[in-house]
Each structure stands twice: as structure tokens, then as C-alpha cells.
Design a protein around this motif. Structure first.
Motif, PDB file in Angstrom:
ATOM      1  N   ASP A  15     -14.944  -5.975  -9.571  1.00 10.94           N
ATOM      2  CA  ASP A  15     -14.608  -5.316 -10.579  1.00 10.94           C
ATOM      3  C   ASP A  15     -14.895  -3.817  -9.992  1.00 10.94           C
ATOM      4  O   ASP A  15     -14.382  -2.751 -10.693  1.00 10.94           O
ATOM      5  CB  ASP A  15     -15.710  -5.202 -11.325  1.00 10.94           C
ATOM      6  N   ASN A  16     -15.443  -3.683  -8.331  1.00 12.15           N
ATOM      7  CA  ASN A  16     -14.514  -2.225  -7.851  1.00 12.15           C
ATOM      8  C   ASN A  16     -13.552  -2.174  -7.168  1.00 12.15           C
ATOM      9  O   ASN A  16     -13.487  -2.027  -5.623  1.00 12.15           O
ATOM     10  CB  ASN A  16     -15.547  -2.313  -6.858  1.00 12.15           C
ATOM     11  N   GLY A  17     -12.482  -3.270  -7.107  1.00 16.79           N
ATOM     12  CA  GLY A  17     -11.041  -3.678  -6.337  1.00 16.79           C
ATOM     13  C   GLY A  17      -9.907  -2.171  -6.747  1.00 16.79           C
ATOM     14  O   GLY A  17     -10.631  -1.738  -7.575  1.00 16.79           O
ATOM     15  N   LEU A  18      -8.898  -2.500  -6.078  1.00 20.49           N
ATOM     16  CA  LEU A  18      -7.789  -1.782  -6.413  1.00 20.49           C
ATOM     17  C   LEU A  18      -7.432  -1.706  -7.775  1.00 20.49           C
ATOM     18  O   LEU A  18      -7.144  -2.661  -8.278  1.00 20.49           O
ATOM     19  CB  LEU A  18      -6.768  -1.183  -4.974  1.00 20.49           C
ATOM     20  N   SER A  19      -7.270  -0.343  -8.770  1.00 26.45           N
ATOM     21  CA  SER A  19      -6.545   0.022  -9.716  1.00 26.45           C
ATOM     22  C   SER A  19      -5.052  -0.192  -9.292  1.00 26.45           C
ATOM     23  O   SER A  19      -4.837  -0.029  -8.202  1.00 26.45           O
ATOM     24  CB  SER A  19      -7.090   0.410 -10.545  1.00 26.45           C
ATOM     25  N   PRO A  20      -4.194  -0.494 -10.381  1.00 28.99           N
ATOM     26  CA  PRO A  20      -3.020  -0.211 -10.037  1.00 28.99           C
ATOM     27  C   PRO A  20      -2.823   1.374  -9.346  1.00 28.99           C
ATOM     28  O   PRO A  20      -2.207   1.326  -9.033  1.00 28.99           O
ATOM     29  CB  PRO A  20      -2.213  -0.253 -12.121  1.00 28.99           C
ATOM     30  N   GLU A  21      -3.356   2.081  -9.722  1.00 28.57           N
ATOM     31  CA  GLU A  21      -2.860   3.561  -9.538  1.00 28.57           C
ATOM     32  C   GLU A  21      -3.639   3.094  -7.791  1.00 28.57           C
ATOM     33  O   GLU A  21      -2.663   4.339  -7.111  1.00 28.57           O
ATOM     34  CB  GLU A  21      -4.187   5.118 -10.360  1.00 28.57           C
ATOM     35  N   GLY A  22      -4.987   2.954  -7.947  1.00 26.83           N
ATOM     36  CA  GLY A  22      -5.190   2.482  -6.210  1.00 26.83           C
ATOM     37  C   GLY A  22      -4.409   2.040  -5.434  1.00 26.83           C
ATOM     38  O   GLY A  22      -4.187   2.820  -4.039  1.00 26.83           O
ATOM     39  N   LYS A  23      -3.491   1.015  -6.351  1.00 25.39           N
ATOM     40  CA  LYS A  23      -2.487   0.547  -4.436  1.00 25.39           C
ATOM     41  C   LYS A  23      -1.300   1.432  -4.390  1.00 25.39           C
ATOM     42  O   LYS A  23      -0.390   1.480  -3.655  1.00 25.39           O
ATOM     43  CB  LYS A  23      -1.882  -0.780  -5.883  1.00 25.39           C
ATOM     44  N   GLN A  24      -1.026   2.135  -5.687  1.00 26.91           N
ATOM     45  CA  GLN A  24      -0.318   3.323  -5.310  1.00 26.91           C
ATOM     46  C   GLN A  24      -0.463   4.621  -4.501  1.00 26.91           C
ATOM     47  O   GLN A  24       0.340   4.794  -3.463  1.00 26.91           O
ATOM     48  CB  GLN A  24       0.406   4.088  -6.823  1.00 26.91           C
ATOM     49  N   GLN A  25      -1.700   4.272  -3.975  1.00 23.27           N
ATOM     50  CA  GLN A  25      -2.276   5.807  -2.940  1.00 23.27           C
ATOM     51  C   GLN A  25      -1.726   4.472  -1.986  1.00 23.27           C
ATOM     52  O   GLN A  25      -2.165   5.628  -1.214  1.00 23.27           O
ATOM     53  CB  GLN A  25      -3.927   5.924  -3.948  1.00 23.27           C
ATOM     54  N   VAL A  26      -2.370   3.923  -1.801  1.00 23.18           N
ATOM     55  CA  VAL A  26      -2.893   3.107  -0.434  1.00 23.18           C
ATOM     56  C   VAL A  26      -1.532   2.840   0.363  1.00 23.18           C
ATOM     57  O   VAL A  26      -0.965   2.701   1.114  1.00 23.18           O
ATOM     58  CB  VAL A  26      -3.605   1.914  -0.273  1.00 23.18           C
ATOM     59  N   ALA A  27       0.444   2.688  -1.050  1.00 27.33           N
ATOM     60  CA  ALA A  27       1.631   2.453  -0.642  1.00 27.33           C
ATOM     61  C   ALA A  27       1.622   3.606  -0.184  1.00 27.33           C
ATOM     62  O   ALA A  27       2.099   3.721   1.278  1.00 27.33           O
ATOM     63  CB  ALA A  27       1.892   2.594  -1.949  1.00 27.33           C
ATOM     64  N   ARG A  28       0.984   5.443  -0.402  1.00 32.69           N
ATOM     65  CA  ARG A  28       1.414   6.767   0.126  1.00 32.69           C
ATOM     66  C   ARG A  28       0.843   6.407   1.745  1.00 32.69           C
ATOM     67  O   ARG A  28       1.234   7.019   2.161  1.00 32.69           O
ATOM     68  CB  ARG A  28       0.663   7.723  -0.611  1.00 32.69           C
ATOM     69  N   ALA A  29       0.043   5.829   1.628  1.00 29.91           N
ATOM     70  CA  ALA A  29      -1.253   6.206   3.459  1.00 29.91           C
ATOM     71  C   ALA A  29      -0.016   5.241   3.653  1.00 29.91           C
ATOM     72  O   ALA A  29      -0.605   6.067   4.946  1.00 29.91           O
ATOM     73  CB  ALA A  29      -2.995   5.297   2.519  1.00 29.91           C
ATOM     74  N   THR A  50     -16.629  -2.230   1.116  1.00 29.26           N
ATOM     75  CA  THR A  50     -16.470  -2.266  -0.400  1.00 29.26           C
ATOM     76  C   THR A  50     -14.849  -3.285  -0.930  1.00 29.26           C
ATOM     77  O   THR A  50     -13.958  -2.176  -0.249  1.00 29.26           O
ATOM     78  CB  THR A  50     -16.298  -0.955  -0.574  1.00 29.26           C
ATOM     79  N   GLN A  51     -14.920  -3.633  -2.256  1.00 30.71           N
ATOM     80  CA  GLN A  51     -13.526  -4.271  -2.300  1.00 30.71           C
ATOM     81  C   GLN A  51     -12.272  -3.789  -1.972  1.00 30.71           C
ATOM     82  O   GLN A  51     -11.365  -3.847  -1.590  1.00 30.71           O
ATOM     83  CB  GLN A  51     -14.120  -4.800  -3.626  1.00 30.71           C
ATOM     84  N   ARG A  52     -12.270  -2.322  -2.828  1.00 32.36           N
ATOM     85  CA  ARG A  52     -11.159  -1.306  -3.102  1.00 32.36           C
ATOM     86  C   ARG A  52     -10.876  -0.719  -1.224  1.00 32.36           C
ATOM     87  O   ARG A  52      -9.045  -1.478  -0.973  1.00 32.36           O
ATOM     88  CB  ARG A  52     -11.540  -0.459  -3.837  1.00 32.36           C
TER      89      ARG A  52
END
Length: 207
Positions: A15-29, A50-52
Motif C-alpha cells: 500500500d506504500n508503493g508508488l502511485s501513478p503520480e509517484g511513477k511520473q515523479q520518478v520518471a522526471r527524476a 520503504t516500498q515506494r
């Protein structure tokens, strides 16, 4: 979910994994890391367990062609800052913590009995200092990508490295997915505090 979640018991929950928004943030990173050529000559990726954070590490490694053996999960020193009784409250509650931080780096969030730590800035600084000691000992002259599940670990570490008052670490806060390069050459030379230079030879009368 828009709530503070810092209890270490839940850090590996899916449940603490990356959300769709989080995946976009990682892509920008990833794009920013490539612009900085951070892993052009290989690098080590040091994420919180931590999962995310770990999922972000896997994405960064995959895009940069880095072997999974170079992902080194950190089990405790990069835990999200424990916020005690603020656990589960709206993200805006973090500003209550920062108001206390500005008064003293030793102020802690209110405690709670569910196992969530309540950490001061000084507590976090001890953790990230221990992390840097390990990295400096084992990976000297290597490029390390640190992936933290929250901003406080990084802002407090950066404040300590650059000599900023720890009470002002919020001024150095990171946005989700933000990448910053810290070059050892840019870190100012440590200056010994006056208390370590001047000694009172005849207390309580000092001249």
C-alpha cells in the motif's frame, strides 16, 4: 492518500508503493539524473527499504542499465522521520512540526503508543550522519544515489553538510522526485566552534 504515514511497521507494505503520480515523479527524476550524468560511469543506488523508495530505485536502475546488485537497500537509517501522534493526519500537519523545529532541533512531535517514533531534527541528523559514515567508508569516491521516502532525511543531511542551522532545514526541503547533486568540493570546510578553541583556564573567571 494525502496523510502522514511514518510508522516503520508499514514501510514494506504494498500500500506504500508508488502511485501513478509517484511513477511520473520518478520518471522526471530519471531524466534529471541523466542530465547530470550521475550514473554515466556507473553508480550505486541506496534506497530506503520503504516500498515506494525501493520501487523508485528499481526504475532508476532499469533505465540506466544498472545491475540490481548495485541497489543497496537501507533498512533503518533512511526511514521516514517518525512523527508520533501526527501519524495519519493530513499532510498539512507537517507544518506544526516545522514550527517546533524552528525553535530547537531537539523538539519532538507529540508521542503516541502505536509504535510510531517521534523524532526531533537532531534524532534524524544522527541517523543520516551514520549513513554518510557508512557510505564514506565503503564507497569512497563512488557516485551514490540516495532515495529517501521523505524530504526531512535529505534536507537535514544537506543542512549538516553545508553548515546551515539545522533549525532551518525546511528551507532546503525537497519536492517529491526532486534530484540534487552534492559535490564534496562544494561542501565548505568545517570550522571548529569557538567552544572548542577557547578554553577557560580559571573558571568561573574567564578572560
Amino acid at each position: 492518500m494525502g496523510v502522514l504515514n511514518t510508522n516503520p511497521v508499514t514501510k514494506t507494505s504494498v500500500d506504500n508503493g508508488l502511485s501513478p503520480e509517484g511513477k511520473q515523479q520518478v520518471a522526471r527524476a530519471v531524466v534529471e539524473l541523466q542530465r547530470l550524468e550521475a550514473c554515466s560511469r556507473s553508480c550505486w543506488i541506496w534506497p530506503s527499504i520503504t516500498q515506494r523508495a525501493y520501487q523508485a530505485a528499481e526504475i532508476i536502475a532499469s533505465v540506466n542499465g544498472i545491475d540490481r546488485s548495485r541497489i543497496v537497500p537501507e533498512y533503518s537509517f533512511l526511514d521516514a522521520r517518525g512523527l508520533g501522534a501526527l501519524e495519519g493526519r493530513s499532510l498539512d500537519a507537517i507544518f506544526e512540526v516545522y514550527a517546533f523545529d524552528k525553535i530547537s532541533p531537539n523538539n519532538k512531535p507529540p508521542p503516541i503508543t502505536d509504535g510510531t517514533p517521534n523524532e526531533s531534527v537532531s534524532d534524524v541528523f544522527v541517523r543520516v550522519t551514520q549513513l554518510m559514515s557508512i557510505l564514506e567508508t565503503q564507497y569512497s569516491e563512488q557516485t551514490i544515489v540516495i532515495i529517501s521516502p521523505d524530504s526531512d532525511n535529505l534536507s537535514i543531511l544537506l543542512a549538516g553538510l553545508t553548515g546551515v542551522d539545522l533549525r532551518r532545514h525546511w528551507d532546503l526541503s525537497f519536492k517529491p522526485g526532486e534530484v540534487r547533486m552534492v559535490d564534496p568540493v562544494s561542501i565548505p570546510t568545517y570550522k571548529m566552534p569557538a567552544s572548542a578553541v577557547y578554553k577557560c583556564m580559571n573558571p568561573p573567571s574567564c578572560t
